[in-house]
Each structure stands twice: as structure tokens, then as C-alpha cells.
Design a protein around this motif. Structure first.
Motif, mmCIF file in Angstrom:
data_model
loop_
_atom_site.group_PDB
_atom_site.id
_atom_site.type_symbol
_atom_site.label_atom_id
_atom_site.label_comp_id
_atom_site.label_asym_id
_atom_site.label_seq_id
_atom_site.Cartn_x
_atom_site.Cartn_y
_atom_site.Cartn_z
ATOM 1 N N GLN A 1 0.759 -1.242 0.045
ATOM 2 C CA GLN A 1 -0.071 0.067 0.040
ATOM 3 C C GLN A 1 0.717 1.295 0.039
ATOM 4 O O GLN A 1 0.141 2.512 -0.111
ATOM 5 N N ASN A 2 2.193 1.253 0.353
ATOM 6 C CA ASN A 2 2.984 2.271 0.375
ATOM 7 C C ASN A 2 4.091 2.510 -1.007
ATOM 8 O O ASN A 2 4.374 3.627 -0.857
ATOM 9 N N CYS A 3 4.346 1.347 -1.541
ATOM 10 C CA CYS A 3 5.549 1.554 -2.707
ATOM 11 C C CYS A 3 4.796 0.597 -3.835
ATOM 12 O O CYS A 3 5.221 0.621 -4.770
ATOM 13 N N GLY A 4 3.517 0.013 -3.883
ATOM 14 C CA GLY A 4 3.016 -0.651 -4.893
ATOM 15 C C GLY A 4 3.718 -2.024 -5.393
ATOM 16 O O GLY A 4 3.593 -2.330 -6.478
ATOM 17 N N LEU A 5 4.177 -2.689 -4.383
ATOM 18 C CA LEU A 5 4.980 -3.823 -4.572
ATOM 19 C C LEU A 5 4.317 -4.885 -3.820
ATOM 20 O O LEU A 5 4.363 -4.886 -2.564
ATOM 21 N N LEU A 6 3.622 -5.614 -4.519
ATOM 22 C CA LEU A 6 2.951 -7.013 -3.736
ATOM 23 C C LEU A 6 4.144 -8.334 -3.459
ATOM 24 O O LEU A 6 4.646 -8.681 -4.326
ATOM 25 N N VAL A 7 4.498 -8.541 -2.101
ATOM 26 C CA VAL A 7 5.264 -9.545 -1.789
ATOM 27 C C VAL A 7 4.543 -10.405 -0.799
ATOM 28 O O VAL A 7 3.365 -10.217 -0.534
ATOM 29 N N GLY A 8 5.065 -11.794 -1.148
ATOM 30 C CA GLY A 8 4.360 -12.844 -0.175
ATOM 31 C C GLY A 8 4.470 -12.584 1.346
ATOM 32 O O GLY A 8 5.539 -11.770 1.903
ATOM 33 N N GLY A 9 4.037 -13.382 2.095
ATOM 34 C CA GLY A 9 3.794 -13.108 3.550
ATOM 35 C C GLY A 9 5.412 -13.570 4.398
ATOM 36 O O GLY A 9 5.556 -12.593 5.050
ATOM 37 N N SER A 10 5.998 -14.446 3.612
ATOM 38 C CA SER A 10 7.176 -14.796 4.359
ATOM 39 C C SER A 10 8.216 -13.895 4.083
ATOM 40 O O SER A 10 9.101 -13.536 4.586
ATOM 41 N N THR A 11 8.042 -13.111 2.840
ATOM 42 C CA THR A 11 8.904 -11.898 2.293
ATOM 43 C C THR A 11 8.774 -10.831 3.260
ATOM 44 O O THR A 11 9.615 -10.191 3.690
ATOM 45 N N GLY A 12 7.509 -10.581 3.697
ATOM 46 C CA GLY A 12 7.028 -9.711 4.646
ATOM 47 C C GLY A 12 7.782 -9.804 5.988
ATOM 48 O O GLY A 12 8.397 -8.835 6.466
ATOM 49 N N GLY A 13 7.831 -11.157 6.485
ATOM 50 C CA GLY A 13 8.654 -11.332 7.637
ATOM 51 C C GLY A 13 10.135 -11.354 7.294
ATOM 52 O O GLY A 13 10.845 -10.578 8.425
ATOM 53 N N ALA A 14 10.793 -11.390 6.333
ATOM 54 C CA ALA A 14 12.173 -11.182 5.930
ATOM 55 C C ALA A 14 12.510 -9.843 6.061
ATOM 56 O O ALA A 14 13.323 -9.128 6.639
ATOM 57 N N ILE A 15 11.533 -8.831 5.536
ATOM 58 C CA ILE A 15 11.777 -7.335 5.298
ATOM 59 C C ILE A 15 11.569 -6.813 6.829
ATOM 60 O O ILE A 15 12.357 -6.005 7.246
ATOM 61 N N TYR A 16 10.785 -7.233 7.444
ATOM 62 C CA TYR A 16 10.429 -6.996 8.984
ATOM 63 C C TYR A 16 11.747 -7.094 9.776
ATOM 64 O O TYR A 16 12.202 -6.053 10.504
ATOM 65 N N ALA A 17 12.408 -8.394 9.454
ATOM 66 C CA ALA A 17 13.439 -8.808 10.549
ATOM 67 C C ALA A 17 14.564 -7.832 9.906
ATOM 68 O O ALA A 17 15.400 -7.381 10.779
#
Length: 346
Positions: free
Chosen positions: A260-276
Motif C-alpha cells: 500500500q505504500n510502494c505498490g509492490l506485492l510480496v508474499g507473507g514470508s517475504t514480509g517477515g524477512a523485510i520486517y526482520a
């Protein structure tokens, strides 16, 4: 260059820089969702099949059998279709429906495991058992066994070579998801061979047992090792500097924040990697040029990770994650800050 095989489209994925509120840090995403199967697993799928053919374990017209939550299965379906091989994917209810649909569309045969499992419980042990059984009993079949197959991590040397070339060798840290450990170990080993000082961070869901924490159910798909399973032989702890965990809510909210802030759809596990990665950047544990993989795209999780009703029903909504991310990675910017967009339109 015009290609004549879909597998030739695997690799050469781009890098995207995202802003971070930390001095002297460059945060890069390697967009592995741009592979033809939509994930980084295309690399290892091709590697495993070609190794099996070269070694004489898989012959013309043979059958590939593998346990998969989806992305490895899609990669194997691509290679099987291209080489005229039969592919049987052993799956369970935990796989995203869209991943199963893609495998079917490419001609894969799906075999669901029997048994009663909770929605957030991965039936990986039974998947492995059934896949091994099918591989042993079907004439001309081979069970790929990605968890123990050395061609799994070997398939990521191309990723390493690309990353070094794209950054001019200026990589200080790498952060990636930890499933079987094949991608993380293969990439970490290659990077450390290039420069032993590069810090590597392995990310698993809370509930996974890879880094020695107590096991319990989790919703993140295609990553971690669930309670009751064994950590794969392809995982090389010696090349992993930091092992960390991320909860489902943090992982999924990060994926939604990035969308919602940069227009890139990533999977849930990738969300975890970015957060970490962001958490460790702002804790001062890693810095300089930090690279994180977009292991797959969010297009496969529109009915789960990106569905607020689905998240709310499972108590996975957490606005506090968004507030934290806004401090770590302030992506939303005024339209006026992008004069190049106006120039492009003009």
C-alpha cells in the motif's frame, strides 16, 4: 535477447532500493518474484532436475515427485512441462489455493495427504512420507527431496553472481527466509566465499524449529520447519550469522504495508524477512548495503495475507506494526516529491 525456453528466463532479477530511516544504510530488495514461476524456487527446481538427469537418476519420460507448499512445485512444473516429464506434487491444505491452481494449469498432478490437520498446521512430515513412497513405487520416478538435495543450495550460485555484479560487490549484509535452508545456505555460502565479512540473517516464522525455539503452528507459508519435522540437511548453520523469528502478524502486516505504500506485492514470508531486516538495521546489528530477497509475490496470497476479513478472523491484524514500519521505512511521500513522474507523463 529472444529466448527459446522458459527456463532461460530464470534469473537476472532486478534490485529495488527502498528508503530506510537509518544513516549510511542502503536497503535493497532482489525481486525474485520476477522469475517465470513467480518465486526464487525456480532456480533450485531447475538445478535439481538437471542434476538428476546428469547423474542418470531421471530419464526421458520419467516422473518427478516432490513435497511442496507451492513455489517449489510451480518451479518443478515449469521444468517438467519443458522437458516432457510427469510431475506429481504432494501437497496439503496449508498451500495457498492459487499456487495449487498454477501447478494444475501447468500439468502437475496433485496428491493431497490424508489426515486431520488444523488450519495453521503444516503436514510436511506426512507430505515427505507420501512423496518418498510414490518415488519408490512408481516406475521411472524420483523423489527430489529438496530438504536433503545438494542441488538445492547449488541452484543459487547464479543469484550470488548477479547480486555481486549488480552492486559492484558492495554487499554488507543479506537477509532471507529459511525454509528447507537451501536458498539461504546457498546464497550465504556464495556471498561469504566472495567476502567473509558479509553478515547473513536467516528468518523463520515464530513456531518454526530451525533456530532452536519451541515449535507451534503458524500461518506463514513455504517457510520454516514445523514441530515434528527435521531440519533439512541442506541447511548450513556455519554460514548463518544471525537466526531470528518473526510472527505471522508482523510478516503479513509488513507485506500489506509495502503493497500500500510502494505498490509492490510480496508474499507473507517475504514480509517477515523485510520486517526482520529493518529490525536488525535499526538495532545496529547490520548496516551498509543490506539485501533482502522477495522470495515470491503477493499475487498468490490475495485471499489470505491481503484479505482483512481473513486476517481479522485469525487475530492477525496489528496496526502497531504499521506505526513501527512508518518509523523504520517511511515509504509514503508527497506527490510533489516525484517531479520525474510529471516529466515522464509530459
Amino acid at each position: 535477447m529472444i529466448q527459446t525456453k522458459v527456463t532461460n528466463l530464470i534469473g537476472n532479477t532486478p534490485l529495488l532500493e527502498l528508503p530506510v530511516a537509518a544513516p549510511n544504510v542502503r536497503f535493497l530488495l532482489k525481486i525474485e518474484k520476477n522469475n517465470p514461476g513467480g518465486s526464487m524456487k525456480d532456480r533450485m527446481a531447475r538445478s535439481m532436475v538437471l542434476a538428476a538427469i546428469k547423474e542418470g537418476r531421471l530419464c526421458e519420460g520419467g516422473t518427478i515427485v516432490e513435497s511442496s507448499s507451492g513455489n517449489t512445485g510451480i518451479g518443478l512444473a515449469i521444468v517438467a512441462a519443458e522437458l516432457g516429464l510427469r510431475f506429481i506434487a504432494v501437497v496439503d491444505h496449508h498451500a495457498a489455493p492459487d499456487k495449487l491452481a498454477v501447478m494444475r494449469a501447468m500439468g502437475a498432478e496433485l496428491r493431497f495427504v490424508d489426515g486431520e490437520y488444523a488450519e495453521d498446521e503444516v503436514a510436511v512430515v506426512e507430505r515427505q512420507r507420501l512423496a518418498a513412497e510414490l518415488g519408490a513405487n512408481i516406475p521411472g520416478a524420483i523423489f527430489m527431496n529438496q530438504s536433503d538435495n545438494p542441488a538445492n543450495p547449488a541452484g543459487y550460485q547464479g543469484f550470488v553472481d548477479e547480486l555481486i555484479a549488480q552492486t559492484g560487490g558492495e554487499v554488507n549484509a543479506f537477509c532471507g527466509c529459511t525454509g528447507t535452508g537451501g536458498s539461504l545456505s546457498g546464497i550465504a555460502r556464495g556471498l561469504k566465499k566472495f567476502n567473509p565479512a558479509i553478515r547473513t540473517v536467516g528468518v523463520e516464522p515464530k513456531g518454526s524449529i530451525v533456530f532452536g525455539q519451541p515449535g507451534h503452528a503458524y500461518y506463514q507459508s513455504g517457510t520454516g520447519t514445523p514441530k515434528g519435522d527435521e531440519v533439512g540437511k541442506v541447511l548450513d548453520y556455519d554460514v548463518i550469522d544471525i537466526g531470528t523469528q518473526v510472527g505471522d502478524a508482523e510478516a503479513f502486516e509488513t507485506a500489506r504495508y509495502v503493497a500500500q505504500n510502494c505498490g509492490l506485492l510480496v508474499g507473507g514470508s517475504t514480509g517477515g524477512a523485510i520486517y526482520a531486516a529493518l529490525e536488525h538495521i535499526h538495532a545496529g546489528k547490520i548496516g551498509g548495503t543490506v539485501v533482502c530477497t522477495v522470495a515470491d509475490g503477493g499475487e498468490k496470497y490475495l485471499h489470505t495475507v491481503f484479505d482483512e476479513k481473513w486476517l481479522a478472523a485469525r487475530d492477525l491484524l496489528n496496526t502497531g506494526v504499521w506505526r513501527q514500519l512508518a518509523q523504520w521505512m517511511p515509504l509514503a511521500r508527497p506527490y510533489a516529491a516525484h517531479p520525474e513522474l510529471i516529466e515522464d507523463v509530459a
